[in-house]
Design an enzyme around this catalytic site. Structure first.
Site, PDB file in Angstrom:
ATOM      1  N   GLY B  40       0.816  -1.023  -0.117  1.00  9.26           N
ATOM      2  CA  GLY B  40       0.064   0.154   0.127  1.00  9.26           C
ATOM      3  C   GLY B  40       1.012   1.297  -0.035  1.00  9.26           C
ATOM      4  O   GLY B  40       1.755   1.273   0.675  1.00  9.26           O
ATOM      5  N   LEU B  43      -1.368   7.294   2.417  1.00  9.70           N
ATOM      6  CA  LEU B  43      -0.398   8.422   3.521  1.00  9.70           C
ATOM      7  C   LEU B  43       0.431   7.238   4.288  1.00  9.70           C
ATOM      8  O   LEU B  43       1.651   7.518   4.715  1.00  9.70           O
ATOM      9  CB  LEU B  43      -1.329   9.118   4.057  1.00  9.70           C
ATOM     10  CG  LEU B  43      -2.013  10.427   3.257  1.00  9.70           C
ATOM     11  CD1 LEU B  43      -2.841  11.016   4.214  1.00  9.70           C
ATOM     12  CD2 LEU B  43      -0.717  11.247   2.661  1.00  9.70           C
ATOM     13  N   ALA B  44      -0.292   6.255   4.666  1.00  9.90           N
ATOM     14  CA  ALA B  44       0.558   5.423   5.983  1.00  9.90           C
ATOM     15  C   ALA B  44       1.621   4.612   5.132  1.00  9.90           C
ATOM     16  O   ALA B  44       2.801   4.662   5.392  1.00  9.90           O
ATOM     17  CB  ALA B  44      -0.585   4.203   6.529  1.00  9.90           C
ATOM     18  N   SER B 284     -17.626  17.946   1.208  1.00 13.46           N
ATOM     19  CA  SER B 284     -16.858  18.495   2.490  1.00 13.46           C
ATOM     20  C   SER B 284     -18.044  18.815   3.261  1.00 13.46           C
ATOM     21  O   SER B 284     -18.773  19.516   3.165  1.00 13.46           O
ATOM     22  CB  SER B 284     -16.200  19.429   2.269  1.00 13.46           C
ATOM     23  OG  SER B 284     -15.535  19.892   3.467  1.00 13.46           O
ATOM     24  N   ARG B 330     -21.003  13.791  12.639  1.00 12.18           N
ATOM     25  CA  ARG B 330     -21.248  12.899  11.471  1.00 12.18           C
ATOM     26  C   ARG B 330     -22.537  12.184  11.732  1.00 12.18           C
ATOM     27  O   ARG B 330     -23.309  11.768  10.939  1.00 12.18           O
ATOM     28  CB  ARG B 330     -20.184  12.334  10.894  1.00 12.18           C
ATOM     29  CG  ARG B 330     -19.249  13.296  10.392  1.00 12.18           C
ATOM     30  CD  ARG B 330     -17.740  12.704   9.941  1.00 12.18           C
ATOM     31  NE  ARG B 330     -17.166  13.671   8.982  1.00 12.18           N
ATOM     32  CZ  ARG B 330     -15.777  13.275   8.657  1.00 12.18           C
ATOM     33  NH1 ARG B 330     -15.386  11.903   8.937  1.00 12.18           N
ATOM     34  NH2 ARG B 330     -15.353  14.249   7.937  1.00 12.18           N
TER      35      ARG B 330
END
Lengths: 254, 637
Positions: B40, B43-44, B284, B330
């Site tokens: 992968g 970002l990580a 957003s 949310r």
């Protein structure tokens, strides 16, 4: 509405390839272009025909994975829009559309509409970065960036690496792609130490990948889904020339 | 199995420092003798691969896309949190820690969350140094904005493309290491199994998506940064390729799966328009700052929005939550949208949408102000929906967005298989039962840049591993299993496409294990999924061959895993007899209809152990203790 598609079918890199004609009845105006291709593929599978291979991932216009030529225009007729964000309401009943993969020597065809864009990654690996190891950064606010510079850097950094610029350019030049990165990093104070070497190294790698030269035609700007401006190419040429004049970077002539 | 979280004790402010000091180190000259496989490149994974290579490790890195720059982190819009307190508005590491534990509805580990808040500071510094063009003030200083679930301004952003810019930073760092020969990159390569030798993760089996070649890669540790599993639901805000295959195959090799039922629904997505719908696009949540959410007061009102007079509109969030109004979290906003649509008051052709109306804000502030704030979002809406939000209200509906659950990891980010590390959304660790906005990017980069590169040394230094042998029975067995599965899918001679099954599974999951869940519904789903899974294996049709690019084959393997994972999600949801964060069980709510946690019985992380397909997995519990932030009921009235 009904859409008639002529799609480039090519089994693999060795296959000669051909255009194939398909009809997609019942296209809904709210479908995205790729959803129409999904519907076509479901039909093909039902008829035991192999579905059309096309690259796609986020379907939000940001990953840069999708794209094909639609009637000779990269990403189709709507400016500033990737293929995945193009919706069928921009077409009308009975339209005939010709879909072809990006065509450039540096982007060999993998299958159908899928091409190999790994040349872009190699260009980035040649110098498209700021050399900072994890952990060695000063406080974020220790580096001041004038707002205007940050905004212009962001305009250039918006590039999604889709390759439409190369596909549309009669020379198959990657200049808009290269220049977007060179401008993004070159406009920021953090990017200054490597600014000239970066330009030389990236241009040299692009030449090695057999991308063509830029002759300022501007087709790239016209089809860029992120509307990156030709101005970045001027900036790249400036950095490249200065580097050459100063004798920096050891690359072949660009 | 005893779950040892390896969390340090003592004062929380110094836990990470003391823990780092206690970890063994690897001499820089010795690091190049070790190979680490990173799967992968979001970002990580991207940040981890780059950072490990900088340290001197040999890194092999894998992604299924054609380039590491395409991982789905790229689509994150809003921003990234960091407790810099640049605005002098009372922020601190402790406050970010507090907000995150509370926002997660008290189902995350305090030690992990505190560390996350601490390293948030370094992340911003690192990204700025890499050239991430964060928004700036006219003075040249970094700009911030505020985001849901917080009362301070701590969100750093790069227009509406923060994820893209952070990912490009990590990608550039990774490309630099690729250019230097420290990382060997394998794009268009999918991990299909984990190789475990003598109880340690030693490698992966991959399929080259261009040639179909099945291959094993061996090394000293494996890192999974393969993202979340929202695509179990078919329609989600995830990319089409996002999948759970890497973590699921690791689960089947013995890694425990943590809190699978903790899924997050995002309230403001563009609604489904028809059966052909392939994914959902997020708008957003910052739009809720100026947009007012409403539906017609009457059922089955088919008038266009402009013809519904003020008195016949129900601004249901403002009515029910007078103090937070349209800015409730949310989960609350999502459930209320579902409730009004269930009452028959939904809008649009499908009746599964509510209005998000900018009219009053435009009247108050002028169109130019709204355009400046939300211009690119409004353009995106217009492109997709074909309607102009300056003229008529947007239609929105909740959609699956993020999964807090994932493989169980300890404080070092190691799973229950020694040598298998899991980072970013793929693990379960930091967000508890609900993730706050702008915290996913923070966690991905915290894990990849700063946590894993520190903790992995300890394993490498303290574990004596024989050189892995390609002829080992475990390698052969894993390869054989992959070949068999692939062959089975290709020779199935079925009648239905992969997508048709995936849609069916998605509908079932959304209906019974989506925004709100009941024991009855979950039992029904659990009774239906195994049959559907068996039908899938009987009737799925995959054309083409295994020796070339075959996108149907890729999907077929991923959907097979989704079927098994779906069952685990439902089982976990049924087992957790409480409501918390993204997990809302209708039986457990307060008289006002809010989530009712049961701390006495469920203050634990559920970690499931695989016991064979179709068999009930074993449940292990990691008790959660709260020494600093004391559990209380979240109230937004």
């Amino acid at each position: 509405m009904k859409i008639i598609l002529h799609i480039w079918r090519q089994r693999n890199a060795d296959d000669k390839g051909r255009m194939a004609r398909y009809e997609v009845p019942n296209v809904n105006e709210h479908m995205s272009f790729l959803e129409m291709l999904d519907v076509l593929n479901e039909d093909l599978i039902a008829k035991d025909e192999e579905p059309v291979a096309f690259d796609h991932d986020c379907r939000e216009g940001i990953c840069g994975m999708c794209g094909s030529m639609v009637n000779g225009v990269a990403h189709g007729p709507k400016p500033g829009t990737t293929l995945c964000q193009l919706h069928m309401r921009f077409f009308k009943d009975g339209d005939e559309l010709y879909l072809e993969p990006w065509r450039a020597r540096a982007f060999p065809i993998v299958k159908d509409l899928v091409v190999d864009r790994s040349a872009f990654d190699r260009v980035m690996a040649a110098g498209g970065f700021i050399s900072v190891a994890t952990g060695s950064a000063p406080d974020g606010n220790a580096i001041l960036v004038p707002k205007e510079d940050a905004d212009r850097a962001m305009d250039a950094a918006a590039c999604i690496g889709c390759g439409a610029c190369v596909a549309m350019c009669p020379n198959a030049s990657a200049s808009l792609f290269l220049a977007a990165k060179i401008s993004h990093l070159g406009l920021l104070p953090q990017g200054q130490p490597e600014r000239h070497e970066r330009a030389v190294a990236m241009v040299a790698q692009a030449n090695q990948e057999l991308f063509g030269a830029c002759t300022n035609i501007g087709e790239c700007e016209a089809v860029c889904p992120k509307e990156i401006k030709l101005e970045v190419i001027a900036r790249m040429n400036h950095d490249f020339l200065l580097a050459k004049l100063a004798g920096r970077g050891a690359a072949e002539e660009g | 199995m005893e779950l040892d979280s390896k969390c340090p004790t003592g004062p929380i402010e110094t836990r990470w420092d003391r823990h780092q000091f206690s970890l063994k180190l690897v001499n820089p000259a010795n690091k190049r003798k070790y190979t680490i496989l990173v799967v992968g490149t979001g970002l990580a994974g991207g940040s981890a691969a780059a950072s490990l290579a900088e340290l001197g490790y040999n890194v092999k890195c894998f992604c299924f896309q054609d380039s590491p720059r395409r991982a789905h982190s790229i689509a994150a819009q809003g921003g990234i949190n960091a407790a810099k307190n640049y605005h002098n508005d009372g922020d601190s590491v402790y406050r970010l820690f507090y907000d995150t534990v509370k926002g997660g509805d008290f189902r995350a580990r305090e030690s992990n969350v505190y560390r996350l808040a601490q390293v948030s500071l370094n992340i911003i510094d690192q990204c700025v140094a890499q050239g991430v063009p964060f928004a700036r003030e006219y003075s040249g200083y970094l700009d911030n904005r505020s985001f849901g679930g917080a009362q301070v301004s701590r969100t750093f952003y790069a227009r509406g493309q923060t994820g893209q810019q952070l990912l490009l930073g990590a990608y550039q760092a990774l490309e630099r290491q690729i250019g230097a020969g420290a990382v060997e990159m394998f794009p268009r390569t999918e991990m299909l199994d984990l190789i475990v030798i003598d109880g340690h993760a030693r490698g992966i089996v991959t399929r080259d998506l261009m040639t179909g070649k099945i291959e094993s890669h061996l090394g000293d540790a494996v890192v999974l940064g393969t993202g979340g599993y929202g695509n179990v639901y078919y329609l989600s805000t995830n990319a089409k390729g996002s999948n759970a295959t890497a973590i699921w195959r690791a689960y089947k090799r013995g890694a425990l799966f943590g809190n699978p039922c903790f899924t997050q629904i995002h309230p403001t997505c563009i609604p489904v328009s028809g059966d052909y719908q392939s994914k959902l696009t997020l708008m957003s949540e910052s739009l809720r700052n100026d947009g007012r959410v409403w539906v017609p007061a009457k059922k089955d009102d088919t008038r266009p929005a402009s013809q519904i007079p003020e008195a016949e509109r129900d601004y249901y969030l403002e009515r029910r939550y007078p103090s937070f109004g349209n800015l409730v979290p949310r989960d609350v906003a999502s459930r209320n949208a579902k409730a009004v649509c269930d009452e028959g008051r939904g809008v649009g052709g499908t009746k599964l949408a509510v209005y998000l109306d900018l009219r009053d804000a435009i009247d108050r502030l002028g169109k130019h102000v709204i355009k400046e704030r939300y211009g690119n979002l409004i353009d995106m809406y217009e492109r997709i929906a074909g309607e102009d939000p300056y003229q008529e209200p947007m239609r929105i509906y909740p959609a699956i967005h993020y999964t807090m659950g994932g493989l169980w990891v300890d404080y070092n980010l190691m799973s229950t298989i020694p040598g298998l590390y899991v980072i970013g959304e793929a693990n379960f660790s930091d967000h508890g039962a609900n993730r706050l906005g702008a915290s996913a990017l923070m966690q991905g980069l915290a894990d990849g840049y700063f946590v894993l590169p520190n903790t992995i040394n300890d394993y490498v230094a303290s574990t004596k591993l024989e050189k892995a042998d390609a002829n080992n029975a475990a390698v052969r067995d894993a390869e054989e299993q992959v070949l068999q599965t692939t062959s089975k899918l290709l020779h199935n001679k079925g009648t239905r496409s992969v997508d048709s099954f995936h849609r069916e599974l998605g509908k079932l999951m959304w209906e019974y294990c989506g925004m709100s869940r009941t024991a009855e519904g979950l039992k029904l789903a659990l009774s239906k999924i195994p049959g559907l899974r068996e039908q899938y294996w009987r009737e799925v049709k995959v054309l083409g061959s295994g020796e070339e690019l075959n996108q149907s084959l890729e999907k077929a393997g991923r959907v097979a895993d989704f079927f098994e994972l779906a069952e685990l999600i439902c089982l976990d949801a049924l087992e957790r007899n409480e409501s918390c964060g993204g997990h809302f069980r209708e039986e457990y709510q307060t008289p006002e209809g809010e989530a009712a946690r049961d701390d006495a019985h469920y203050s634990y992380a559920a970690a499931w152990e695989f016991r064979g397909v179709g068999n009930r997995p074993d449940l292990h519990k990691e008790p959660l203790t709260f020494e600093y932030v004391h559990p209380a009921q979240r109230s937004y009235k």
